[in-house]
Design a protein around this motif. Sequence first.
Motif, mmCIF file in Angstrom:
data_model
loop_
_atom_site.group_PDB
_atom_site.id
_atom_site.type_symbol
_atom_site.label_atom_id
_atom_site.label_comp_id
_atom_site.label_asym_id
_atom_site.label_seq_id
_atom_site.Cartn_x
_atom_site.Cartn_y
_atom_site.Cartn_z
ATOM 1 N N GLN A 105 -3.221 0.777 2.718
ATOM 2 C CA GLN A 105 -2.592 2.086 2.830
ATOM 3 C C GLN A 105 -2.743 2.704 4.220
ATOM 4 O O GLN A 105 -1.972 3.568 4.585
ATOM 5 C CB GLN A 105 -3.123 3.021 1.759
ATOM 6 N N TYR A 106 -3.772 2.271 4.967
ATOM 7 C CA TYR A 106 -4.015 2.904 6.268
ATOM 8 C C TYR A 106 -3.628 2.037 7.455
ATOM 9 O O TYR A 106 -3.573 2.523 8.566
ATOM 10 C CB TYR A 106 -5.486 3.297 6.393
ATOM 11 N N TYR A 107 -3.496 0.753 7.249
ATOM 12 C CA TYR A 107 -3.109 -0.099 8.384
ATOM 13 C C TYR A 107 -2.396 -1.335 7.863
ATOM 14 O O TYR A 107 -2.508 -1.687 6.694
ATOM 15 C CB TYR A 107 -4.335 -0.504 9.209
ATOM 16 N N ASN A 108 -1.685 -1.996 8.744
ATOM 17 C CA ASN A 108 -1.143 -3.319 8.447
ATOM 18 C C ASN A 108 -1.594 -4.264 9.545
ATOM 19 O O ASN A 108 -1.395 -3.979 10.722
ATOM 20 C CB ASN A 108 0.386 -3.324 8.438
ATOM 21 N N ILE A 109 -2.194 -5.374 9.128
ATOM 22 C CA ILE A 109 -2.467 -6.421 10.114
ATOM 23 C C ILE A 109 -1.215 -7.284 10.135
ATOM 24 O O ILE A 109 -0.938 -8.030 9.202
ATOM 25 C CB ILE A 109 -3.713 -7.233 9.725
ATOM 26 N N GLN A 110 -0.455 -7.170 11.196
ATOM 27 C CA GLN A 110 0.846 -7.828 11.240
ATOM 28 C C GLN A 110 0.690 -9.289 11.679
ATOM 29 O O GLN A 110 -0.285 -9.640 12.358
ATOM 30 C CB GLN A 110 1.750 -7.071 12.197
ATOM 31 N N PRO A 111 1.673 -10.106 11.309
ATOM 32 C CA PRO A 111 1.569 -11.526 11.657
ATOM 33 C C PRO A 111 1.262 -11.770 13.132
ATOM 34 O O PRO A 111 0.356 -12.547 13.466
ATOM 35 C CB PRO A 111 2.947 -12.080 11.275
#
Length: 461
Positions: free
Chosen positions: A231-237
């Motif tokens: 909900q607070y961050y996305n670790i993107q590819p």
Amino acid sequence: MKRRDFLKTTAGGVLAAGLGFPRVNLLADEAPQAAPALRWYKGNFHCHSQWSDGHDLPEVVVSEYKKHGYDFFSLTDHNILHNDDLRFTGFAMNFTPKDMKPFEGETSFWKRMAAGPGWPNLIQENVDKAKEMFGEDSVRIKETDEGTYVRMKTEKELREQFAEPGKFLLIPGFEMTAQWVHVNLINVNKDFFLEDPSIENLVSASFDKALEFYADNKEPYLFTLNHPLWQYYNIQPSYMFARPGIRFLELTNNDTQWQYYPEAWDPEQLWDIVNAHRAKNGQPALLATGTDDSHGVFRKDYLAYHGWTKVRAASLDVNSILGALQQGQSYVSTGCDFADISFDGKTLAVKLDPQTEGDYRIEFIGAKKDYDETVKYIDVPGEGGRPARKLECWSKEIGKVLESVDGLEASYTLKPDDLFVRAKAYRIGAGYAYHGEAAKQHTLVTADCAWSQPYRDGDKF
Ligand SMILES: [Zn+2]
Ligand SMILES: [Zn+2]
């Protein structure tokens, strides 16, 4: 480079340090094959107690996982190791007394009891539960002018109470919990904390910090990137492209795979995108772990026992378990077991050992060598404590189903244009793994499902 070659060239070398195996040469080719009696061990590498913001006292948590048939277990509280140091502060907590006299000569973390429930409070019912399970005198309590303090049991004490050779293994660890990135460090004896306004920087910095910080570890350690879609961050590819040494991604994590945008990626596709990139660039595969990240073992809303990792190892000790994990001898489950997984360098064959009656499907998932590497972005507005962000959108051809078989056994032979293949097996119609109201909207993890690791041409298992 094929995984087999990669393992050969990195055994005990500089790159092996990058994998979290600084000194012990566990990567020798013959190690897994020579061991005659490999078996599957079940474990959870991610769980919380009152050492941080979990609901239960640590002995309650460990005891319940042992009762539930787990072979190995790591209690991983936020930014704290369960050692002897006398402390009153912790994750979002400061209970340091003005008068330290009552605590002279004491050790461990003393948490002050709160008047009522709330995050991350310790309340009477938590203490009562431990007393009910282990006796009135099992919990040490100090009434002081500044409040009621409860002593948390240390990792060493928990080990003495619950560990049994060959039956139950406790592996120390913690969750490095920065604002934007959470990573687990398993089998370590000191903790660190990092902060950085950039999620992308934090992914790399936390991995680099672990390499440097644990360079002298005598045993292997495990570094996992936790709940990449949160909900607070996305670790993107693309954040993971810079650090091919990162080997483990937490694929299942309780109810935290939130804020899914169908145009972007879910945790499974994230995994596949990174693996497509790595296969194309001759880098080591990204392997998955399964956990439940439970914050309470009796409360339904905390969803303990919903996700785990099975490791095929020669024995139940930390070197064997972490070594086998490193070699890809593992799978992730939310309720379906593999009786066997084999790969001869070309053909991936799996057999199921279903835990729930029903019809099962086995999907072989992968990516093609000529996959479209174009990235598009969608703008996601900031809300509910989340910053605005741009989400990467990759071709849906990455991580597509190459073949699907209904039944309990299936195999897939790599085609010349396949980059990798993995097997996903699930009970048809099982739906999502987590059934809370919030989970229905957010959770993407399939129930009664098992995920093999990815396999490439030439890998041997
Ligand atoms: Zn976390
Ligand atoms: Zn956690």
